[in-house]
Design a protein around this motif. Structure first.
Motif, PDB file in Angstrom:
ATOM      1  N   GLY A   1       0.797  -1.214   0.000  1.00  0.00           N
ATOM      2  CA  GLY A   1       0.000   0.000   0.000  1.00  0.00           C
ATOM      3  C   GLY A   1       0.831   1.266   0.000  1.00  0.00           C
ATOM      4  N   LYS A   2       2.139   1.128  -0.328  1.00  0.00           N
ATOM      5  CA  LYS A   2       3.047   2.278  -0.318  1.00  0.00           C
ATOM      6  C   LYS A   2       3.367   2.705  -1.748  1.00  0.00           C
ATOM      7  CE  LYS A   2       3.697   1.791   4.190  1.00  0.00           C
ATOM      8  NZ  LYS A   2       3.232   2.764   5.192  1.00  0.00           N
ATOM      9  N   PRO A   3       3.694   3.993  -1.958  1.00  0.00           N
ATOM     10  CA  PRO A   3       4.056   4.455  -3.303  1.00  0.00           C
ATOM     11  C   PRO A   3       5.424   3.936  -3.731  1.00  0.00           C
ATOM     12  CG  PRO A   3       4.295   6.244  -1.716  1.00  0.00           C
ATOM     13  CD  PRO A   3       3.642   5.100  -0.981  1.00  0.00           C
ATOM     14  N   GLY A   4       5.583   3.721  -5.034  1.00  0.00           N
ATOM     15  CA  GLY A   4       6.818   3.158  -5.564  1.00  0.00           C
ATOM     16  C   GLY A   4       8.027   4.047  -5.414  1.00  0.00           C
ATOM     17  N   ASP A   5       7.813   5.366  -5.315  1.00  0.00           N
ATOM     18  CA  ASP A   5       8.974   6.250  -5.221  1.00  0.00           C
ATOM     19  C   ASP A   5       9.675   6.164  -3.867  1.00  0.00           C
ATOM     20  OD1 ASP A   5       7.112   7.543  -3.654  1.00  0.00           O
ATOM     21  OD2 ASP A   5       7.079   9.396  -4.829  1.00  0.00           O
ATOM     22  N   LEU A   6       9.113   5.402  -2.914  1.00  0.00           N
ATOM     23  CA  LEU A   6       9.784   5.206  -1.632  1.00  0.00           C
ATOM     24  C   LEU A   6      10.879   4.155  -1.708  1.00  0.00           C
ATOM     25  CD1 LEU A   6       6.877   5.280   1.003  1.00  0.00           C
ATOM     26  CD2 LEU A   6       8.618   7.029   0.582  1.00  0.00           C
ATOM     27  N   ILE A   7      10.889   3.338  -2.776  1.00  0.00           N
ATOM     28  CA  ILE A   7      11.896   2.290  -2.861  1.00  0.00           C
ATOM     29  C   ILE A   7      13.257   2.918  -3.146  1.00  0.00           C
ATOM     30  CG2 ILE A   7      12.683   0.236  -4.091  1.00  0.00           C
ATOM     31  CD1 ILE A   7       9.878  -0.535  -4.612  1.00  0.00           C
ATOM     32  N   ASP A   8      14.204   2.654  -2.254  1.00  0.00           N
ATOM     33  CA  ASP A   8      15.546   3.211  -2.385  1.00  0.00           C
ATOM     34  C   ASP A   8      16.413   2.405  -3.332  1.00  0.00           C
ATOM     35  OD1 ASP A   8      17.768   5.055  -1.176  1.00  0.00           O
ATOM     36  OD2 ASP A   8      18.582   3.022  -1.034  1.00  0.00           O
ATOM     37  N   GLY A   9      16.244   1.092  -3.353  1.00  0.00           N
ATOM     38  CA  GLY A   9      17.067   0.249  -4.213  1.00  0.00           C
ATOM     39  C   GLY A   9      16.646  -1.201  -4.103  1.00  0.00           C
ATOM     40  N   CYS A  10      17.310  -2.027  -4.886  1.00  0.00           N
ATOM     41  CA  CYS A  10      16.978  -3.447  -4.957  1.00  0.00           C
ATOM     42  C   CYS A  10      18.250  -4.270  -4.772  1.00  0.00           C
ATOM     43  CB  CYS A  10      16.332  -3.768  -6.302  1.00  0.00           C
ATOM     44  SG  CYS A  10      15.980  -5.518  -6.572  1.00  0.00           S
ATOM     45  N   VAL A  11      18.172  -5.333  -3.971  1.00  0.00           N
ATOM     46  CA  VAL A  11      19.289  -6.263  -3.774  1.00  0.00           C
ATOM     47  C   VAL A  11      18.817  -7.648  -4.180  1.00  0.00           C
ATOM     48  CG1 VAL A  11      20.934  -7.254  -2.140  1.00  0.00           C
ATOM     49  CG2 VAL A  11      20.210  -4.867  -1.890  1.00  0.00           C
ATOM     50  N   VAL A  12      19.632  -8.323  -5.004  1.00  0.00           N
ATOM     51  CA  VAL A  12      19.243  -9.617  -5.560  1.00  0.00           C
ATOM     52  C   VAL A  12      20.294 -10.666  -5.226  1.00  0.00           C
ATOM     53  CG1 VAL A  12      18.553 -10.855  -7.659  1.00  0.00           C
ATOM     54  CG2 VAL A  12      18.160  -8.390  -7.484  1.00  0.00           C
ATOM     55  N   GLY A  13      19.835 -11.812  -4.738  1.00  0.00           N
ATOM     56  CA  GLY A  13      20.722 -12.941  -4.532  1.00  0.00           C
ATOM     57  C   GLY A  13      20.644 -13.886  -5.711  1.00  0.00           C
ATOM     58  N   VAL A  14      21.800 -14.262  -6.272  1.00  0.00           N
ATOM     59  CA  VAL A  14      21.839 -15.170  -7.417  1.00  0.00           C
ATOM     60  C   VAL A  14      22.742 -16.366  -7.102  1.00  0.00           C
ATOM     61  CG1 VAL A  14      21.417 -13.329  -9.095  1.00  0.00           C
ATOM     62  CG2 VAL A  14      23.769 -13.947  -8.516  1.00  0.00           C
ATOM     63  N   PRO A  15      22.465 -17.524  -7.686  1.00  0.00           N
ATOM     64  CA  PRO A  15      23.296 -18.707  -7.441  1.00  0.00           C
ATOM     65  C   PRO A  15      24.539 -18.710  -8.322  1.00  0.00           C
ATOM     66  CG  PRO A  15      21.465 -19.297  -8.851  1.00  0.00           C
ATOM     67  CD  PRO A  15      21.287 -17.834  -8.506  1.00  0.00           C
ATOM     68  N   GLY A  16      25.419 -17.760  -8.086  1.00  0.00           N
ATOM     69  CA  GLY A  16      26.648 -17.645  -8.865  1.00  0.00           C
ATOM     70  C   GLY A  16      27.609 -16.695  -8.179  1.00  0.00           C
ATOM     71  N   VAL A  17      28.775 -16.538  -8.768  1.00  0.00           N
ATOM     72  CA  VAL A  17      29.804 -15.642  -8.235  1.00  0.00           C
ATOM     73  C   VAL A  17      29.715 -14.297  -8.940  1.00  0.00           C
ATOM     74  CG1 VAL A  17      32.297 -15.236  -8.074  1.00  0.00           C
ATOM     75  CG2 VAL A  17      31.374 -17.528  -7.635  1.00  0.00           C
ATOM     76  N   VAL A  18      29.644 -13.214  -8.179  1.00  0.00           N
ATOM     77  CA  VAL A  18      29.753 -11.870  -8.742  1.00  0.00           C
ATOM     78  C   VAL A  18      31.209 -11.461  -8.565  1.00  0.00           C
ATOM     79  CG1 VAL A  18      28.927  -9.497  -8.670  1.00  0.00           C
ATOM     80  CG2 VAL A  18      27.369 -11.380  -8.085  1.00  0.00           C
ATOM     81  N   GLU A  19      31.941 -11.417  -9.667  1.00  0.00           N
ATOM     82  CA  GLU A  19      33.383 -11.191  -9.590  1.00  0.00           C
ATOM     83  C   GLU A  19      33.686  -9.839  -8.939  1.00  0.00           C
ATOM     84  OE1 GLU A  19      35.271 -11.647 -13.363  1.00  0.00           O
ATOM     85  OE2 GLU A  19      35.176 -13.836 -13.293  1.00  0.00           O
ATOM     86  N   ALA A  20      34.678  -9.852  -8.070  1.00  0.00           N
ATOM     87  CA  ALA A  20      35.046  -8.657  -7.322  1.00  0.00           C
ATOM     88  C   ALA A  20      35.395  -7.503  -8.261  1.00  0.00           C
ATOM     89  CB  ALA A  20      36.230  -8.955  -6.410  1.00  0.00           C
ATOM     90  N   GLY A  21      34.833  -6.339  -7.988  1.00  0.00           N
ATOM     91  CA  GLY A  21      35.136  -5.141  -8.763  1.00  0.00           C
ATOM     92  C   GLY A  21      34.487  -5.081 -10.129  1.00  0.00           C
ATOM     93  N   THR A  22      33.605  -6.036 -10.438  1.00  0.00           N
ATOM     94  CA  THR A  22      32.943  -6.058 -11.744  1.00  0.00           C
ATOM     95  C   THR A  22      31.460  -6.322 -11.548  1.00  0.00           C
ATOM     96  OG1 THR A  22      33.026  -8.438 -12.226  1.00  0.00           O
ATOM     97  CG2 THR A  22      35.036  -7.173 -12.618  1.00  0.00           C
ATOM     98  N   GLU A  23      30.725  -6.315 -12.656  1.00  0.00           N
ATOM     99  CA  GLU A  23      29.328  -6.724 -12.632  1.00  0.00           C
ATOM    100  C   GLU A  23      29.162  -8.057 -13.370  1.00  0.00           C
ATOM    101  OE1 GLU A  23      26.750  -3.644 -14.010  1.00  0.00           O
ATOM    102  OE2 GLU A  23      26.844  -2.575 -12.098  1.00  0.00           O
ATOM    103  N   ARG A  24      30.265  -8.791 -13.502  1.00  0.00           N
ATOM    104  CA  ARG A  24      30.235 -10.065 -14.216  1.00  0.00           C
ATOM    105  C   ARG A  24      29.834 -11.197 -13.276  1.00  0.00           C
ATOM    106  NH1 ARG A  24      34.954 -13.703 -16.006  1.00  0.00           N
ATOM    107  NH2 ARG A  24      33.973 -15.102 -17.508  1.00  0.00           N
ATOM    108  N   ILE A  25      28.865 -12.006 -13.726  1.00  0.00           N
ATOM    109  CA  ILE A  25      28.392 -13.150 -12.953  1.00  0.00           C
ATOM    110  C   ILE A  25      28.939 -14.421 -13.587  1.00  0.00           C
ATOM    111  CG2 ILE A  25      26.367 -14.431 -12.168  1.00  0.00           C
ATOM    112  CD1 ILE A  25      24.795 -11.795 -12.330  1.00  0.00           C
ATOM    113  N   THR A  26      29.543 -15.278 -12.767  1.00  0.00           N
ATOM    114  CA  THR A  26      30.083 -16.547 -13.263  1.00  0.00           C
ATOM    115  C   THR A  26      29.572 -17.696 -12.400  1.00  0.00           C
ATOM    116  OG1 THR A  26      32.078 -16.436 -11.878  1.00  0.00           O
ATOM    117  CG2 THR A  26      32.187 -15.392 -14.055  1.00  0.00           C
ATOM    118  N   LEU A  27      29.787 -18.910 -12.875  1.00  0.00           N
ATOM    119  CA  LEU A  27      29.448 -20.140 -12.146  1.00  0.00           C
ATOM    120  C   LEU A  27      27.973 -20.180 -11.747  1.00  0.00           C
ATOM    121  CD1 LEU A  27      32.604 -20.383  -9.827  1.00  0.00           C
ATOM    122  CD2 LEU A  27      32.252 -21.379 -12.100  1.00  0.00           C
TER     123      LEU A  27
END
Length: 388
Positions: A135-161
């Motif tokens: 029941g809240k407005p969408g502009d209150l969302i500050d950001g999104c965090v997603v868990g994925v079954p893989g490695v997010v390489e340090a210092g990059t946005e590349r997902i492996t494994l």
């Protein structure tokens, strides 16, 4: 040593007071002063600024504690919201939480087929559905965090494994998701987030050195050392599938490993058993719970394989606690005693072994915990700048 700049010191005091309130609400002025180590007059000035910026508010006291006429404070919960997703091979779980860390809405969606394209489409649909539930407005969302079954390489946005979600490695998933949701997006390994979730609200609360082992469709670990998540040089820390590489033999305790163990044992003789193709792990654990001898052999081997992975982690990192999670790891009635027994036999200082207290909410809890830290910081900066 250079003198502290008054505005900088004022900002620091306000951040400290805000974090103290978040951690201890409802909390009085005197208690804030004691916990933060800041004088009462300084706390009063910081509180007034936070009240003016609508980041905190007065609230009723904890009914279990005497008030002595004190005024109590808490964060304004809907100054911002955080969106979290847990992306798995078969399910997408989503949640929205407020600045108190309270989950306002959670929804789970079964994915028709595993894959990045399907996941993106599901997230696009799930975001407005979750918001509608709050029941809240969408502009209150500050950001999104997603868990994925893989490695997010340090210092990059590349997902492996990310073998369980086809297509996730071949595309700029993080950038695509940010564009799709029109939000800042942070993506992390799902088991790392589960470890953070357990430390924030689960059985590892207050434990500085522990490992979260997720045993299900895959097998992975989240390692917390000195109170901080340990990612390693490449972001590869916790990929325990490779921990016993070169040791020889089958060592996988995940659902794939369970099926292999079951197939080998079922072919050994003609004993009557419920262990039969397609060797579904849940069915095998249920059969073991019912007393099926062959199923109990499978479970015993799974426990041995889990203990074999824990032993080198405990020997190298000397963790105090091992938390078992994932679809198979939560079978504590069958796994805890044999794992504990083996570790006591093998190690001079065996860690305590427990089952996750968060269950399938562990990854989501960690995701919103990470998002909450960023949201509190962003709201503080934006509101105080606006006030200035």
């Amino acid at each position: 040593m250079s003198r502290a700049i008054p505005p900088l010191l004022k900002n620091l005091n306000e951040r400290t007071v805000l974090e103290t309130i978040r951690a201890g609400a409802p909390i009085s002025r005197a208690e804030i002063s004691r916990r933060a180590g800041i004088s009462k007059p300084t706390v009063s000035l910081a509180l007034q600024s936070l009240l003016d910026a609508e980041l905190v508010r007065e609230t009723s006291h904890d009914p279990g504690r005497p008030t002595y006429g004190a005024v109590y404070f808490e964060p304004v919960p809907d100054a911002a919201l955080v969106l979290g997703f847990d992306l798995g091979a078969r399910f997408l779980r989503g949640a929205v939480c407020d600045l108190r860390g309270q989950i306002l809405a959670r929804q789970d969606v079964e994915l028709a087929t595993p894959g990045a394209e399907v996941a993106l489409a599901a997230m696009r649909t799930l975001k407005p559905s979750l918001l509608e539930a709050t029941g809240k407005p969408g502009d209150l969302i500050d950001g999104c965090v997603v868990g994925v079954p893989g490695v997010v390489e340090a210092g990059t946005e590349r997902i492996t494994l990310a073998l369980n979600v086809p297509g996730l490695e071949e595309r700029p998933f993080i950038a695509e998701l940010g564009e799709l949701l029109q939000l800042p997006v942070t993506v992390d390994n799902d088991v790392n987030l589960a470890a953070l979730g357990e430390r924030w609200q689960g059985i590892a609360r207050g434990v500085d050195d522990f490992v979260f082992l997720s045993i299900g469709t895959g097998f992975g670990a989240g390692l917390v050392l000195g109170g901080e998540l340990h990612r390693g040089h490449h972001g590869f820390a916790g990929e325990v599938d490779w921990a016993l590489a070169g040791a020889g033999g089958d060592v996988d305790p995940s659902a794939v490993g369970v099926a292999q163990i079951a197939a080998q044992l079922a072919a050994r003789d003609g004993a009557k058993t419920a262990v039969a193709p397609p060797y579904d792990a849940r069915s095998i654990f249920a059969a073991a719970r019912s007393g099926d001898a062959r199923a109990r052999e499978v479970v015993a081997e799974v426990a041995r394989r889990v203990a074999a992975h824990v032993a080198p982690i405990a020997a190298v990192a000397d963790v105090a606690l091992v938390v078992l999670g994932g679809g198979l790891g939560t079978n504590g009635d069958l796994l805890l005693d044999p794992i504990r027994s083996l570790l006591s036999e093998w190690l001079p200082y065996p860690p305590r072994v427990e089952v996750s207290s968060l269950g399938d909410a562990a990854v989501l809890t960690g995701a919103v915990a990470v998002g909450l830290r960023a949201a509190l910081d962003n709201v503080f900066v934006n509101r105080t700048r606006s006030r200035a």
